[in-house]
Design a protein around this motif. Structure first.
Motif, PDB file in Angstrom:
ATOM      1  N   THR A   1       0.829  -1.202   0.000  1.00  0.00           N
ATOM      2  CA  THR A   1       0.000   0.000   0.000  1.00  0.00           C
ATOM      3  C   THR A   1       0.864   1.252   0.000  1.00  0.00           C
ATOM      4  OG1 THR A   1      -1.702  -1.196   1.227  1.00  0.00           O
ATOM      5  CG2 THR A   1      -1.858   1.198   1.218  1.00  0.00           C
TER       6      THR A   1
ATOM      7  N   SER B   1       1.737   6.652  -6.864  1.00  0.00           N
ATOM      8  CA  SER B   1       0.665   7.600  -7.159  1.00  0.00           C
ATOM      9  C   SER B   1       1.098   9.037  -6.888  1.00  0.00           C
ATOM     10  CB  SER B   1      -0.568   7.273  -6.325  1.00  0.00           C
ATOM     11  OG  SER B   1      -1.023   5.975  -6.600  1.00  0.00           O
TER      12      SER B   1
ATOM     13  N   GLY C   1      -7.009   8.387  -6.273  1.00  0.00           N
ATOM     14  CA  GLY C   1      -7.824   7.184  -6.111  1.00  0.00           C
ATOM     15  C   GLY C   1      -7.793   6.298  -7.335  1.00  0.00           C
ATOM     16  N   LEU C   2      -7.872   6.898  -8.513  1.00  0.00           N
ATOM     17  CA  LEU C   2      -7.828   6.116  -9.752  1.00  0.00           C
ATOM     18  C   LEU C   2      -6.471   5.435  -9.942  1.00  0.00           C
ATOM     19  CD1 LEU C   2      -9.670   8.590 -12.148  1.00  0.00           C
ATOM     20  CD2 LEU C   2     -10.540   6.418 -11.258  1.00  0.00           C
TER      21      LEU C   2
ATOM     22  N   ASN D   1      -4.204   4.824  -7.601  1.00  0.00           N
ATOM     23  CA  ASN D   1      -4.022   3.831  -6.539  1.00  0.00           C
ATOM     24  C   ASN D   1      -4.769   2.538  -6.853  1.00  0.00           C
ATOM     25  OD1 ASN D   1      -2.209   4.413  -4.557  1.00  0.00           O
ATOM     26  ND2 ASN D   1      -3.696   5.269  -3.142  1.00  0.00           N
ATOM     27  N   SER D   2      -5.972   2.645  -7.370  1.00  0.00           N
ATOM     28  CA  SER D   2      -6.740   1.444  -7.722  1.00  0.00           C
ATOM     29  C   SER D   2      -6.020   0.631  -8.783  1.00  0.00           C
ATOM     30  CB  SER D   2      -8.128   1.826  -8.230  1.00  0.00           C
ATOM     31  OG  SER D   2      -8.873   2.422  -7.228  1.00  0.00           O
ATOM     32  N   PHE D   3      -5.512   1.316  -9.790  1.00  0.00           N
ATOM     33  CA  PHE D   3      -4.791   0.639 -10.865  1.00  0.00           C
ATOM     34  C   PHE D   3      -3.516  -0.037 -10.347  1.00  0.00           C
ATOM     35  CE2 PHE D   3      -1.619   0.755 -14.309  1.00  0.00           C
ATOM     36  CZ  PHE D   3      -2.250  -0.071 -15.210  1.00  0.00           C
TER      37      PHE D   3
ATOM     38  N   MET E   1      -2.821  -0.927  -7.237  1.00  0.00           N
ATOM     39  CA  MET E   1      -3.157  -2.028  -6.306  1.00  0.00           C
ATOM     40  C   MET E   1      -3.594  -3.280  -7.070  1.00  0.00           C
ATOM     41  SD  MET E   1      -2.393  -0.982  -3.372  1.00  0.00           S
ATOM     42  CE  MET E   1      -3.224  -1.855  -2.088  1.00  0.00           C
ATOM     43  N   LYS E   2      -4.265  -3.112  -8.210  1.00  0.00           N
ATOM     44  CA  LYS E   2      -4.634  -4.273  -9.033  1.00  0.00           C
ATOM     45  C   LYS E   2      -3.386  -4.993  -9.523  1.00  0.00           C
ATOM     46  CE  LYS E   2      -9.180  -3.828  -9.590  1.00  0.00           C
ATOM     47  NZ  LYS E   2     -10.067  -4.680  -8.879  1.00  0.00           N
TER      48      LYS E   2
ATOM     49  N   GLU F   1      -2.007  -7.091  -6.713  1.00  0.00           N
ATOM     50  CA  GLU F   1      -2.823  -8.261  -6.366  1.00  0.00           C
ATOM     51  C   GLU F   1      -2.446  -9.474  -7.213  1.00  0.00           C
ATOM     52  OE1 GLU F   1      -6.880  -7.100  -6.776  1.00  0.00           O
ATOM     53  OE2 GLU F   1      -6.902  -6.033  -4.859  1.00  0.00           O
TER      54      GLU F   1
END
Length: 113
Positions: A7, A14, A101-102, A104-106, A108-109, A112
């Motif tokens: 994270t 980011s 946020g956008l 970070n989402s990308f 983090m994917k 994963e």
């Protein structure tokens, strides 16, 4: 489950992108970006949940849109606690929070997988 280190790395990536995208966001050094990523993680962990609970009625009334304002406030608070980091206005924080946020989402994917 994603580790706190992943994270932190996602936040750092980011933040580097935010610094490049927004002229009204400035970090003095790379060390300042690292410190900001840590501060942002701490603010997200402790202050953001309190703000979310306090703003719950407004968030419900606006069908969740007010959560963008909470994210911008969290970003502003993190900038206030980080020396040598500068953000020009709340408007910049609002748009930067959306982009953060956008991104970070990308990122983090990617972690994963």
């Amino acid at each position: 489950m994603i580790s706190p280190i992943a994270t932190l790395i996602a936040n750092l990536i980011s933040i580097f992108i935010l610094d490049a995208l927004f002229a009204n966001i400035h970090f003095a050094t790379s060390g300042t970006m690292i410190l900001f990523a840590i501060v942002l993680g701490i603010v997200n962990m402790f202050i953001k949940p309190i703000l979310k609970v306090l703003s719950l009625p407004l968030t419900i009334l606006t069908f969740g849109i007010f959560s963008l304002v909470v994210n911008a406030l969290v970003l502003m608070i993190a900038f206030k606690f980080t020396p040598n980091a500068y953000i020009a206005s709340f408007g910049t924080a609002f748009w930067a929070a959306i982009v953060l946020g956008l991104i970070n989402s990308f990122v983090m994917k990617i972690f994963e997988k």
